[in-house]
Design an enzyme around this catalytic site. Structure first.
Site, PDB file in Angstrom:
ATOM      1  CD  GLU A 168      15.839  28.320 -53.534  1.00  0.00           C
ATOM      2  OE1 GLU A 168      16.675  27.910 -54.239  1.00  0.00           O
ATOM      3  OE2 GLU A 168      14.203  28.766 -52.923  1.00  0.00           O
ATOM      4  CG  ASN A 208      13.799  30.933 -46.625  1.00  0.00           C
ATOM      5  OD1 ASN A 208      13.411  30.950 -46.025  1.00  0.00           O
ATOM      6  ND2 ASN A 208      14.344  31.648 -47.988  1.00  0.00           N
ATOM      7  CG  HIS A 244       7.254  30.291 -53.598  1.00  0.00           C
ATOM      8  ND1 HIS A 244       6.684  31.357 -53.488  1.00  0.00           N
ATOM      9  CD2 HIS A 244       8.439  30.090 -52.737  1.00  0.00           C
ATOM     10  CE1 HIS A 244       8.261  32.399 -53.412  1.00  0.00           C
ATOM     11  NE2 HIS A 244       9.215  31.571 -52.733  1.00  0.00           N
ATOM     12  CD  GLU A 274      11.787  32.648 -50.415  1.00  0.00           C
ATOM     13  OE1 GLU A 274      11.037  32.761 -51.724  1.00  0.00           O
ATOM     14  OE2 GLU A 274      12.203  33.005 -50.061  1.00  0.00           O
ATOM     15  CG  ASP A 276       4.356  33.219 -53.711  1.00  0.00           C
ATOM     16  OD1 ASP A 276       4.404  31.393 -54.002  1.00  0.00           O
ATOM     17  OD2 ASP A 276       5.074  33.911 -54.797  1.00  0.00           O
TER      18      ASP A 276
HETATM   19  C1  XIL Z   1      12.437  35.181 -56.767  1.00  0.00           C
HETATM   20  C2  XIL Z   1      12.577  36.514 -57.341  1.00  0.00           C
HETATM   21  O1  XIL Z   1      10.978  36.834 -57.173  1.00  0.00           O
HETATM   22  C3  XIL Z   1      11.794  36.812 -58.799  1.00  0.00           C
HETATM   23  O2  XIL Z   1      11.777  38.716 -58.743  1.00  0.00           O
HETATM   24  C4  XIL Z   1      13.969  36.155 -58.762  1.00  0.00           C
HETATM   25  O3  XIL Z   1      13.692  37.166 -60.759  1.00  0.00           O
HETATM   26  C5  XIL Z   1      14.282  35.630 -58.594  1.00  0.00           C
HETATM   27  O4  XIL Z   1      14.123  35.717 -57.460  1.00  0.00           O
HETATM   28  N1  XIL Z   1      13.239  31.595 -53.755  1.00  0.00           N
HETATM   29  C6  XIL Z   1      13.750  32.368 -52.915  1.00  0.00           C
HETATM   30  C7  XIL Z   1      13.640  33.994 -53.348  1.00  0.00           C
HETATM   31  O5  XIL Z   1      14.550  32.203 -51.618  1.00  0.00           O
HETATM   32  O6  XIL Z   1      14.763  33.995 -53.516  1.00  0.00           O
HETATM   33  C8  XIL Z   1      13.118  33.932 -55.225  1.00  0.00           C
HETATM   34  O7  XIL Z   1      12.726  34.835 -55.569  1.00  0.00           O
HETATM   35  C9  XIL Z   1      11.694  32.662 -55.207  1.00  0.00           C
HETATM   36  C10 XIL Z   1      12.727  31.741 -54.996  1.00  0.00           C
END
Ligand code: XIL
Length: 758
Positions: A168, A208, A244, A274, A276
């Site tokens: 990020e 990422n 996400h 990641e 969802d």
């Molecule tokens: C999130 C975790 O899922 C949570 O448990 C934590 O509190 C915060 O981070 N992008 C990312 C991940 O790269 O590391 C993040 O994970 C979600 C967004």
């Protein structure tokens, strides 16, 4: 049957031993076939078969739970550390590294023959206080970073196959101004990759990020950034698209497909890291279906593109998801539910994997993607000589020169765009202009007002969006209040009447004269009936509720006396014929279940009246909605119709109450399918089977149309659908469409497009 037969025989033989033997055999056979079934539906097996890495984020404390442990080990072949490899855990003091938790994860993975993805070496979140709190000497901080990367990567050398090295580093506009960036400048990115590579030359190294999945400004900047890294010889092997996603917003899968391809063409791997797909609560059956469709489409892209083969979801079950906490009001984003039962999305993924690569209906060609489609004709703003007074009390003369349009598509539901009943929410709008100022009026009706929500946009409000040259603006006014402050610098006014049913407004644009211009345009009406979230947000066009991002805008044309009409209009979202899972029965009886796959639209624009295309609030003469699905070469559709008076006695079928479908099978001509209420299609100029079946009361039409092979293989079809209403005279009173226009569909003019989904 066979089993009972065998038992009968046994009875006859009365042989106890033989019977016992057979029972056992049957039990063994049954359990073998059952486990066989279970094995077959195992996500991990199916993924292994296709060479897909199927991963999930893991929190080690969950491993204590046997159900979790088992589900994880059985269904995934990769694990990512959800949190435990982040700085705050792994590097709690400057001179202390703590690998306790992450070692547990690696041990678990080894035991179950899974790969491990390292997450993450450089990020702006979840950093320890010792790092963030002291002022740093730049050289010292470089050493801290180098030491961290080298220590952690070396510790897991050979055990971690891929690292999210930098996470990020971009924001919505530029490099994200993180702790690292502010101290070290953008070079920290390249250094991080080089150090990680030195520590483990065999590990795959990824950049990422999120909101980089589609083709958009951020993914464009990421593209330039990684291309530059590659040109500079930086050891980067792939990009991570976090994924996400939310069902609240549309998602451009074709854009994703092209995006993956362009990174793959740089020789990079493209991993979904990641995933969802969150749903706004309360979740409906249709939501879960749509969620499964999106999971499937993501996987299909993985299966189709060689450099893309890693699909990680962000958590095993909904009980382990960060979603409810981080995106309030949403939930249920993962593959297993809170009881660890596999969800529809899970089964769909297994099926998709078992099926293997399929032909995708996406174009690879950027030019194609942004080619000008048949857009909805622009809305019209006529010039006025004297400006309407912005006082919340409309005077009909002030607005007489303006065209009135309905606000009719609810974009808070991406598969049912229909308007709620008028007494719940209704609206129409008109815009005129003078010189460089837009004047608008919105009339609205709402049964319940809510204006006290702490989030502005969750209140009853109106929004106006426009895009002209470099300017994109979104203006919002909560019912009864002024424009909210925002970054738009031009002059603007707004006034509501006491009841909140009328608002008049003006906005001045930085042009000397708007005449002839076509601007990106949208308008919305939000309705909160007293809950925590809005119930509806209506727009005059369909779309994905992303007008606030400047996407999916319609257009408005400032007509004036001598219009400068551009050749092509803007691309807007086509109507969608979703793929049908089951064939609807064309019998004139409608059920929501049968038409579940269909995206639902409203008939709303009366194209017989060029100055007033809205049917109005108190008009019950005619209303209706429709939906179309596609299966193989067939279009199946329904129309729901409410008509105060049905007339079918005219000699000319066109002047009777009817439904017509217009299809541009050949460029520039439209085949018209017309069905007078109660009757089958008139013989259309298209061979192939077709049928129109009405309910006896004329409130439901179900139909099927077989498309010629060639047309069915296209992705977009020029299209319209109309609902005609005659209330007794010798001409039609209304002819409602779902887009604005001049009722020239039968001449193939002013058609919308229908996207045929596979
Ligand atoms: C999130 C975790 O899922 C949570 O448990 C934590 O509190 C915060 O981070 N992008 C990312 C991940 O790269 O590391 C993040 O994970 C979600 C967004």
């Amino acid at each position: 049957m066979l089993i009972t037969k065998i038992f009968k025989e046994i009875e006859m033989k009365k042989s106890f031993y033989f019977r016992a033997f057979l029972y056992c055999t049957v039990i063994v056979l049954l359990s073998v076939s059952l486990t066989g079934c279970k094995k077959k539906s195992d996500l991990r097996k199916a993924a292994d078969k296709q060479g897909i890495l199927i991963g999930t984020a893991v929190a080690t404390d969950q491993l204590e739970d046997p159900k979790y442990y088992k589900t994880l080990a059985e269904n995934f072949n990769v694990v990512t550390a959800e949190n435990i490899m982040k700085w705050e855990t792994i590097h709690p003091r400057r001179d202390t590294y703590d690998f306790t938790e992450s070692d547990k994860l690696v041990k678990f993975a080894k035991k179950h023959n899974m790969k491990v993805r390292g997450h993450t070496l450089v990020w702006h979140n979840q950093n320890p206080n010792w790092l963030l709190s002291q002022p740093w000497d730049k050289d010292d901080l470089w050493k801290v970073l180098e030491d961290h990367i080298k220590t952690v990567v070396t510790h897991y050398k050979g055990d971690i196959y891929a690292w999210d090295v930098v996470n990020e580093a971009l924001d919505e506009e530029d490099y994200r101004e993180t702790f690292w960036y502010l101290y070290l400048g953008p070079e920290y990115i390249e250094k991080a990759f080089r150090w990680a590579h030195e520590a483990d030359p065999d590990a795959l190294l990824f950049y990422n990020d999120y909101s980089n999945e589609e083709i958009n400004d951020k993914s464009n900047r990421m593209y330039s950034m990684v291309k530059k890294l590659l040109d500079d010889g930086v050891p980067i092997h792939g990009v991570g698209l976090q994924g996400h996603l939310s069902l609240e917003y549309g998602f451009d899968f074709e854009g994703l497909y092209m995006n993956v391809i362009r990174f793959a063409e740089l020789g990079l791997k493209v991993d979904f890291t990641e995933i969802d797909i969150r749903i706004k609560k309360p979740e409906s059956e249709a939501d879960f279906k749509e969620q499964a469709v999106r999971y499937r489409k993501l996987m299909e892209i993985m299966l189709a593109i060689e450099n893309a083969n890693s699909f990680t979801v962000w958590g095993v079950s909904d009980a382990h998801s960060w979603v409810p906490q981080f995106f309030q009001g949403t939930d249920s984003a993962l593959l297993f539910d809170r009881e660890m039962e596999p969800k529809l999305a899970y089964h769909t993924l297994v099926e998709t994997l078992e099926k293997g690569p399929v032909k995708l209906n996406y174009s690879k060609n950027f030019a194609d993607k942004f080619r000008s489609r048949k857009a909805i004709p622009p809305f019209k703003a006529h010039a006025v000589n004297s400006a309407p007074k912005i006082d919340g009390t409309p005077n009909d003369k002030e607005w007489a020169k303006g065209v009135t349009y309905p606000i009719t598509f609810n974009q808070l539901n991406l598969y049912d765009f229909r308007t709620p009943p008028h007494d719940d929410l209704w609206g129409e709008w008109t815009v005129v202009y003078r010189g460089n100022t837009i004047y608008g009026i919105i009339r609205r009706h709402d049964d319940k007002d809510r204006t006290d929500h702490k989030l502005d946009y969750e209140n009853d409000n109106i929004e106006v969006f426009f895009h002209l040259g470099d300017i994109f603006a979104q203006l919002r006014s909560i019912v009864g209040q002024g424009w909210e402050p925002n970054s738009y610098e031009g002059e603007r006014n707004i006034a509501w009447n006491k009841e909140g049913t009328v608002c008049e407004y003006s906005v001045t644009l930085p042009e000397s004269d708007l005449t002839g211009l076509i601007a990106g345009w949208n308008i919305s009406l939000s309705d909160n009936d007293g809950k925590d979230n809005r119930d509806h947000q209506l727009y005059p066009i369909t779309g994905q509720n992303d007008g606030w991002q400047g996407k999916n805008l319609g257009t408005i044309q400032f007509v004036g006396n001598s219009p400068r009409v551009p050749e092509k209009s803007r691309v807007v979202m086509p109507f969608i014929a979703a793929a049908a899972s089951d064939t609807p029965e064309i019998d004139g009886t409608f059920s929501e279940d049968e038409w579940m796959d269909a995206i639902k639209y409203q008939f709303a624009y009366n194209q017989l009246d060029s100055m007033n295309q809205s049917v109005g609030f108190n008009n019950n003469a005619i209303s209706g909605s429709w939906g179309i699905v596609r299966k193989d070469n067939f279009l199946y559709g329904f129309v729901l119709r409410k008509d105060a008076k049905t007339v079918t006695s005219n000699d000319d079928p066109e002047l009777n109450d009817n439904v017509a479908v217009y299809l541009e099978i050949e460029d520039g001509t439209a085949v018209v399918f017309r069905s007078v209420v109660g009757k089958d299609w008139e013989s259309p100029a298209l061979s192939g089977s077709h049928k129109a079946q009405w309910s006896s009361d004329g409130s439901v039409l179900e139909f099927v149309i077989e498309l010629p092979e060639e047309a069915a293989s296209r992705k977009m079809l020029g299209f319209n659908i109309s609902l005609s209403d005659n209330d007794g005279g010798d001409k039609l009173d209304y002819k409602l469409y779902s887009i604005t226009g001049e009722n020239k569909s039968s001449e193939a003019k002013g058609l919308a497009e229908l996207e045929l989904q596979l």
